[in-house]
Scaffold this active site. Sequence first.
Site, PDB file in Angstrom:
ATOM      1  N   ASN A 151       6.044 -19.374 -16.259  1.00  0.00           N
ATOM      2  CA  ASN A 151       7.318 -18.613 -15.298  1.00  0.00           C
ATOM      3  C   ASN A 151       7.743 -19.501 -14.275  1.00  0.00           C
ATOM      4  O   ASN A 151       8.880 -19.228 -13.729  1.00  0.00           O
ATOM      5  CB  ASN A 151       6.951 -17.279 -14.882  1.00  0.00           C
ATOM      6  CG  ASN A 151       5.793 -17.211 -14.021  1.00  0.00           C
ATOM      7  OD1 ASN A 151       4.515 -17.546 -14.564  1.00  0.00           O
ATOM      8  ND2 ASN A 151       6.054 -16.704 -13.084  1.00  0.00           N
ATOM      9  N   SER A 199       8.605  -8.383 -22.219  1.00  0.00           N
ATOM     10  CA  SER A 199       9.236  -7.581 -21.213  1.00  0.00           C
ATOM     11  C   SER A 199      10.737  -7.456 -21.369  1.00  0.00           C
ATOM     12  O   SER A 199      11.410  -8.429 -21.731  1.00  0.00           O
ATOM     13  CB  SER A 199       9.012  -8.250 -19.710  1.00  0.00           C
ATOM     14  OG  SER A 199       9.542  -7.527 -18.561  1.00  0.00           O
ATOM     15  N   THR A 237       4.725  10.293 -21.866  1.00  0.00           N
ATOM     16  CA  THR A 237       6.232  10.608 -22.516  1.00  0.00           C
ATOM     17  C   THR A 237       6.868   9.159 -22.518  1.00  0.00           C
ATOM     18  O   THR A 237       7.094   8.426 -21.463  1.00  0.00           O
ATOM     19  CB  THR A 237       7.088  11.409 -21.842  1.00  0.00           C
ATOM     20  OG1 THR A 237       6.318  12.823 -21.679  1.00  0.00           O
ATOM     21  CG2 THR A 237       8.049  11.838 -22.325  1.00  0.00           C
ATOM     22  N   CYS A 327       6.828 -11.848  -8.282  1.00  0.00           N
ATOM     23  CA  CYS A 327       5.921 -11.009  -7.668  1.00  0.00           C
ATOM     24  C   CYS A 327       4.998 -11.512  -6.478  1.00  0.00           C
ATOM     25  O   CYS A 327       4.360 -10.901  -5.847  1.00  0.00           O
ATOM     26  CB  CYS A 327       4.853 -10.621  -9.035  1.00  0.00           C
ATOM     27  SG  CYS A 327       5.389 -10.055 -10.125  1.00  0.00           S
TER      28      CYS A 327
END
Length: 382
Positions: A151, A199, A237, A327
Site C-alpha cells: 500500500n 475493502s 447484524t 493508518c
Amino acid sequence: MNPIYLDHAATTPVHPEVLEAMLPFYTAFFGNPSSTHSFGRATRTALNRFRDSMAKSLGCLPAELIFTSGGTESNNMAIFGIMNANKDGKKHIITTEIEHHAVLHPCERLESLGYEVTYLPVGLTGLIQIEDVEAAIRPDTALISMMYVNNEVGTIQPIEQVGQLARSRQIPFHVDAVQALGKLPLNVRELPVDLMSFSAHKIYGPKGAGALYVSKNTRLTPHVYGGSQERKRRAGTENVAAIAGFAKAVEVTLPMMDSMQSKVTEFRGLMISILEQQLGMDSFTINGHKEQYIPHILNISFPGVSTETLLMNLDLEEVAAASGSACTSGSLEVSHVLQAMKLPENVTASAVRFSFGMGNSKEQIETAAQKIATIVKRLRTI
C-alpha cells in the site's frame, strides 16, 4: 483553484452509482435481514443478491464470502481464525516485514501469546524472494499471510508462486488484497489462495464495508460471537447499506479496470516526466520495484526535504498526498515499509506517496507536479 486529491490509496470518494445503490437501505428497505417478517425477508433477499454478485465477480461461491467491516477486520479474522482453528498444535506463522499493521499487529499479539512469527525480509524494491519463503517453512507452520500489493510503494508480490508453495506443503495461505482489488485481475478459484481480504472504500465504495474470502475447504474459527449471521462465522447484524455499496462498487470498477490502469499509468509517467524536467533526474528517487508494481501508487523521495514539511506545503497548495499508510501517516515515525527496504535515511525521511484515481485529470497531474517541483526547489534553498 480546486483541491487536487492524490491519496486514493488511503481512500476513494464514493461513486455516485454506489451512493444511489445504498440509499434505499436507509429508507424503504430498513428491515433486519435476520427477521422473519416481510421487511426482514426483503432485506435478506437483497443481501443474498449482493453476495451472489460479488462472488461471481471474484470467482468464488457465495458461501465462501464473509462480509466484514473492512480490510482490517478481514485480516484479523483470517489470522486469528486460522490459528484458533488449528488443532495440530502448530504455532508458527510466516508473513513479511512490509505488511499493513492490520496483519503485523495481530501477529505481534499472537507472539505475546506464545506463537512464533517469521517476518520475511524484502530487498530495496520491496519484493520478497520465494527462496526465503521456502526456507522459513517449518513442520509447525500453520499459516502464511502476505499482501498482494504494498500500500505504500505499490510493489506486487509473487502471490501465485507463494501460493503454489503453500499448497505443496498443505499450509493455509492468506492474501491481503485490499490494494489489489480493482487494480489486478482477481479470481480466487484460479489463484492458489485459501483466504483473501477486501475493502470497499479503496474502490469507490463506502467505508465500513469489507469481505473475506474463505475457501470451503478451510477451517476458520469465528472471532465475533453473539449471533448466527454470516453462517455463524461473523456475528452481528449485517451493514446492508454498506454491503449494497460494496457490491455496486465492484460492479462499477472491475469492468473498467483496464482503462483505469491505462489512465493512471499515463498520470504516473506524466508526473515523473515533469519532475525530471523541473528538478533533474538525480534530484529524486522512485521507491518500489521498477517492473512489478501497480501504476496508481507512486512513492517518491526528495532527499534534503523532510516528508512532513513537503506534505504541509502541498496541503497549503491544496494538493493532498500522504507519507504512507493512512493508518500511520499522522505519525512522525518513518515508514516501516521503507525501513524494511533498507533504504538510505535521506530517502526514507523524504518520501511522499502520490496515488491516482478516477477523479483525477491530466491537467490536475500537470498542476500538481509543477507545484511539487516549485515547493521542493524552495525548500532546498532554505
